[in-house]
Scaffold this active site. Sequence first.
Site, PDB file in Angstrom:
ATOM      1  N   HIS A   1     -38.346   3.488  24.828  1.00  0.00           N
ATOM      2  CA  HIS A   1     -36.898   3.426  24.602  1.00  0.00           C
ATOM      3  C   HIS A   1     -36.554   3.504  23.114  1.00  0.00           C
ATOM      4  CE1 HIS A   1     -37.195   1.666  28.746  1.00  0.00           C
ATOM      5  NE2 HIS A   1     -36.332   2.642  28.909  1.00  0.00           N
TER       6      HIS A   1
ATOM      7  N   GLU B   1     -25.877   8.044  35.976  1.00  0.00           N
ATOM      8  CA  GLU B   1     -27.026   7.666  36.807  1.00  0.00           C
ATOM      9  C   GLU B   1     -26.696   8.031  38.250  1.00  0.00           C
ATOM     10  OE1 GLU B   1     -30.283   6.099  36.763  1.00  0.00           O
ATOM     11  OE2 GLU B   1     -29.933   6.595  38.879  1.00  0.00           O
TER      12      GLU B   1
ATOM     13  N   GLY C   1     -26.745  14.123  37.174  1.00  0.00           N
ATOM     14  CA  GLY C   1     -26.623  14.499  35.762  1.00  0.00           C
ATOM     15  C   GLY C   1     -26.313  15.964  35.545  1.00  0.00           C
TER      16      GLY C   1
ATOM     17  N   ASP D   1     -32.994  10.524  30.158  1.00  0.00           N
ATOM     18  CA  ASP D   1     -33.991   9.499  30.479  1.00  0.00           C
ATOM     19  C   ASP D   1     -34.214   9.528  31.992  1.00  0.00           C
ATOM     20  OD1 ASP D   1     -33.838   5.836  30.438  1.00  0.00           O
ATOM     21  OD2 ASP D   1     -35.542   7.226  30.680  1.00  0.00           O
ATOM     22  N   SER D   2     -34.782  10.634  32.449  1.00  0.00           N
ATOM     23  CA  SER D   2     -34.858  10.875  33.899  1.00  0.00           C
ATOM     24  C   SER D   2     -36.243  10.549  34.442  1.00  0.00           C
ATOM     25  CB  SER D   2     -34.567  12.364  34.175  1.00  0.00           C
ATOM     26  OG  SER D   2     -35.690  13.137  33.791  1.00  0.00           O
TER      27      SER D   2
END
Length: 283
Positions: A61, A104, A137, A154-155
């Site tokens: 992250h 999301e 997305g 961030d998949s």
Amino acid sequence: MKHFKETLYDAVCQEFRIDKLYFENRTKHQHLMIFHNARLGRVMTLDGIVQTTEADEFIYHEMLAHVPLFSHGRAQRVLIIGGGDGAMLREVLRHPVEQVTLVEIDKAVIDIAKKHLPDHSAGAFEDARTNLTIADGLEYVSDTDEKFDVIICDSTDPIGPGEVLFSEEFYTQAKRCLAPGGILVTQNGVPFFQLDELKVTARRMAPHFVDATFYCAPVPTYYGGFMAFSWGTDDTRLRQTDMATLHGRYDEAGIKTRYYNPEIHRASFALPQYILDALSGTS
Ligand code: SAM
């Protein structure tokens, strides 16, 4: 004692002991598990693939958030696609940004992670700057008129709902949603085992970005060595941001990190020869 066995690859895999199971069920989109492991802390998996662990989430992250944000230097509007556990949102909000939109597809991931993985989001979903959208997305970037300074994908891996986020159409639309001087970064797998994934992304990003490349970081629970992140921008200066500037921004932000620092930032763009050869088509 039960064990979690990752199903990402054939012939090789990793197993984590399940010391306490917090959640296991199918959501509308995927199979979700959250359990505790004595060495890794709480672990979240989706469709049998490790997504994040309390022990090493800081590496992933910090690198996917701070490299583009400290390169950009004055990002105000950020888009996160995926990131349902909330840790990417947490890291981005440590910067003086105006608004973070998080898109999301699976609301259950957000709800279950907030309950059983609370230190990942650490209140980020309740931040006044957070704009939460439950959607696919690809549909979002195809439909929105919003422009963003940084887009972070961030998949999950390109299997199931995450597959569309590695498509040519996604990169086309994500580029359309970037403000001038904007940066797109995405999780792009573990090149030692997923080199084709990286080559495909390179081929799909090249037509849309003047500077399209990758940077890396070792995330221990992403089995197979370091993880690659794709980088796309039209401003070639951003990846060359000098060390004095990076240090100035890092010091001014006053963000306490555990993996990221300006030297790691710069070094992360140095790629091993086998990756360079794969990208140049000589292997
Ligand atoms: N760190 C992880 C990795 O590198 O694999 C990713 C973590 S995060 C949990 C991945 C998120 O992407 C999940 O919450 C999943 O629901 C979300 N996702 C998958 N496909 C999506 C899509 N098409 N649109 C939006 N979110 C998606």
